[in-house]
Design a protein around this motif. Structure first.
Motif, short mmCIF file in Angstrom:
data_model
loop_
_atom_site.label_atom_id
_atom_site.label_comp_id
_atom_site.label_asym_id
_atom_site.label_seq_id
_atom_site.Cartn_x
_atom_site.Cartn_y
_atom_site.Cartn_z
N SER A 313 -3.19 -0.56 -6.93
CA SER A 313 -1.84 -0.64 -7.50
C SER A 313 -1.23 0.73 -7.74
N ASP A 314 -2.06 1.79 -7.75
CA ASP A 314 -1.55 3.13 -8.02
C ASP A 314 -1.07 3.84 -6.76
N VAL A 315 -1.16 3.19 -5.61
CA VAL A 315 -0.73 3.79 -4.34
C VAL A 315 0.73 3.46 -4.08
N ASP A 316 1.48 4.44 -3.64
CA ASP A 316 2.88 4.24 -3.26
C ASP A 316 2.91 3.60 -1.88
N LEU A 317 3.03 2.27 -1.86
CA LEU A 317 2.90 1.53 -0.61
C LEU A 317 4.04 1.84 0.35
N ALA A 318 5.24 2.01 -0.18
CA ALA A 318 6.39 2.30 0.69
C ALA A 318 6.18 3.61 1.43
N SER A 319 5.71 4.65 0.72
CA SER A 319 5.47 5.94 1.37
C SER A 319 4.32 5.84 2.36
N LEU A 320 3.27 5.10 1.99
CA LEU A 320 2.12 4.96 2.87
C LEU A 320 2.51 4.33 4.20
N LEU A 321 3.38 3.32 4.15
CA LEU A 321 3.79 2.59 5.35
C LEU A 321 5.07 3.14 5.96
N LEU A 340 1.89 -16.03 0.37
CA LEU A 340 0.81 -15.11 0.71
C LEU A 340 0.58 -14.06 -0.37
N VAL A 341 1.57 -13.86 -1.26
CA VAL A 341 1.43 -12.95 -2.40
C VAL A 341 1.92 -13.66 -3.65
N THR A 342 1.54 -13.12 -4.80
CA THR A 342 1.82 -13.81 -6.07
C THR A 342 3.16 -13.47 -6.68
N ASP A 343 3.85 -12.44 -6.16
CA ASP A 343 5.13 -12.04 -6.75
C ASP A 343 5.98 -11.36 -5.68
N VAL A 344 7.28 -11.29 -5.94
CA VAL A 344 8.19 -10.64 -5.00
C VAL A 344 8.29 -9.14 -5.28
N GLU A 345 7.70 -8.70 -6.37
CA GLU A 345 7.75 -7.29 -6.73
C GLU A 345 6.33 -6.76 -6.94
N LEU A 346 6.21 -5.44 -6.80
CA LEU A 346 4.94 -4.79 -7.11
C LEU A 346 4.84 -4.58 -8.61
N PRO A 347 3.65 -4.66 -9.20
CA PRO A 347 2.37 -4.96 -8.54
C PRO A 347 2.22 -6.47 -8.30
N CYS A 348 1.58 -6.82 -7.22
CA CYS A 348 1.31 -8.22 -6.94
C CYS A 348 -0.03 -8.33 -6.22
N GLU A 349 -0.57 -9.53 -6.18
CA GLU A 349 -1.87 -9.76 -5.55
C GLU A 349 -1.72 -10.73 -4.40
N LEU A 350 -2.70 -10.73 -3.54
CA LEU A 350 -2.72 -11.69 -2.45
C LEU A 350 -3.21 -13.04 -2.95
N THR A 351 -2.62 -14.12 -2.47
CA THR A 351 -3.12 -15.46 -2.73
C THR A 351 -4.32 -15.70 -1.81
N PRO A 352 -5.06 -16.80 -2.02
CA PRO A 352 -6.15 -17.11 -1.07
C PRO A 352 -5.64 -17.20 0.37
N GLN A 353 -4.42 -17.75 0.53
CA GLN A 353 -3.84 -17.85 1.86
C GLN A 353 -3.57 -16.46 2.44
N GLY A 354 -3.10 -15.55 1.59
CA GLY A 354 -2.85 -14.18 2.04
C GLY A 354 -4.13 -13.47 2.45
N ARG A 355 -5.19 -13.68 1.66
CA ARG A 355 -6.48 -13.05 2.00
C ARG A 355 -7.02 -13.61 3.31
N LEU A 356 -6.79 -14.91 3.54
CA LEU A 356 -7.26 -15.51 4.79
C LEU A 356 -6.55 -14.88 5.98
N VAL A 357 -5.24 -14.69 5.88
CA VAL A 357 -4.49 -14.07 6.97
C VAL A 357 -5.02 -12.66 7.25
#
Length: 367
Positions: A313-321, A340-357
């Motif tokens: 969660s401490d990584v700047d994902l926008a800059s990384l990508l 596939l994720v638990t929220d529309v904003e950061l921080p968020c986690e992957l759902t089981p479906q997201g982890r499967l993908v």
């Protein structure tokens, strides 16, 4: 994916209409047979709980959430709903409407005229969503419970709306398996490399997303608790091995752990429980898989999902990508819409479906 050849449920014990004795004339049975209503303490606890006056200012919902009244022998009601069912034993094909009650020890199907009591320890199979042909005209979605009375196999079919039956089925799986003693070898393999990991005894606990092995009171070095994320499962099979000088069924589960393929081996002394555990893994994996069957992600959206999986969660994902904030927000919204994720904003986690993908993407890269 393969699973253990499951024990066949015996639908032949369900007699067609017009056969068998009048159900109103049954005697009380506590072994899975049909019985006339008696002063059963678990049912009595249920009746008392329903008739109990609410405390001042307490709503019915609040009262329902209070600690459940225990019966005289210490059982508590953990399931209580109305359903149509075909009870095992001498019941007919025609469903009846009644109440489904379950404690930690027993499953009870009760009507005003009869009841069927199934000890949890007698259950050898739980099949969810498979409607037997004998009753398919009556039910849309069912759970079929196979159990043994004496040396005879019997089947009970409980039908209802999908959500109710699935929730009840999960509780039934947990009542049957939670707390079981298991013999675990983890990891048995890392990638294709066989590990010299000793087997150890541990407990077992079912969560919706995982099978947890909490360990025991005394850990030797490296004997930390671990869990198998069911969204990370690639393949599992049941094989027969010699364990402690006796033939046992061993559940071999290949899954992702820390971005690498790991194989864990699990065995229990009870073939009945091994069958039910195999059923549970296959069921949950099927549910997670079916939720993402029609999901199609653009390459950049998939990269965001993998980035969430791989970074903290401490990584700047926008800059990384190398994405603008608005672009990242757009991709997160798409992932959220696809569950596939638990929220529309950061921080968020992957759902089981997201982890499967993500796991399927990693597996494709590693092939």
């Amino acid at each position: 994916m393969t699973d253990e050849p499951h024990a066949q449920t015996d639908a032949s014990t369900l007699e067609p209409p017009g056969r068998g004795r009048d159900p109103r004339k049954r005697e009380l049975r506590t072994d899975g047979g049909t019985a006339s209503p008696g002063n059963d303490d678990l049912l009595e606890a249920y009746r008392q709980r329903k008739e109990e006056p609410a405390e001042d200012g307490e709503t019915a919902e609040t009262r329902k959430r209070r600690e459940l009244r225990r019966s005289k022998n210490g059982e508590s009601i953990v399931v209580d709903f109305v359903a149509n069912f075909v009870a095992g034993g001498d019941a007919t094909f025609e469903p009846v409407k009644g109440r489904v009650l379950m404690s930690e020890r027993r499953l009870i199907l009760a009507t005003s005229r009869s009841k069927t009591v199934v000890p949890i320890t007698a259950i050898f199979d739980i099949a969810v969503g498979q409607v037997p042909p004998e009753v398919e005209e009556f039910f849309d979605y069912t759970v079929m419970v196979g159990y043994i009375v004496g040396n005879r196999r019997r089947t009970t079919v409980i039908g209802g709306d999908r959500e109710t039956i699935e929730k009840f089925s999960l509780l039934l799986f947990r009542a049957t398996l939670n707390g079981s003693t298991t013999l675990v070898k983890h990891p048995a393999k890392v990638g294709g490399r066989v590990m010299d990991t000793p087997k150890r005894k541990t407990g077992l606990h079912l969560d919706y997303e995982s099978v947890v092995f909490p360990g025991n009171d005394v850990f030797s070095e490296g004997d930390d608790p671990f869990e198998i994320d069911l969204a990370s499962v690639i393949f599992f099979e049941v094989i027969e091995r010699t364990v402690d000088d006796e033939k046992r069924l061993v559940l071999s589960v290949q899954h992702f752990e820390n971005s690498q393929t790991v194989t864990s081996e699990i065995s229990m002394g009870s073939r009945r429980k091994m069958n039910i555990l195999g059923r549970y893994l296959r069921l949950i994996y099927h549910w997670i898989k079916s939720d993402v069957r029609d999901v199609e992600l653009e390459e950049e959206t998939l990269e965001v999902l993998v980035g969430l999986y791989s970074t903290g969660s401490d990584v700047d994902l926008a800059s990384l990508l190398e994405l603008e904030a608005a672009e990242l927000e757009h991709h997160l919204g798409e992932l959220f819409d696809d569950n596939l994720v638990t929220d529309v904003e950061l921080p968020c986690e992957l759902t089981p479906q997201g982890r499967l993908v993500v796991n399927e993407e990693i597996e494709g890269v590693n092939v």
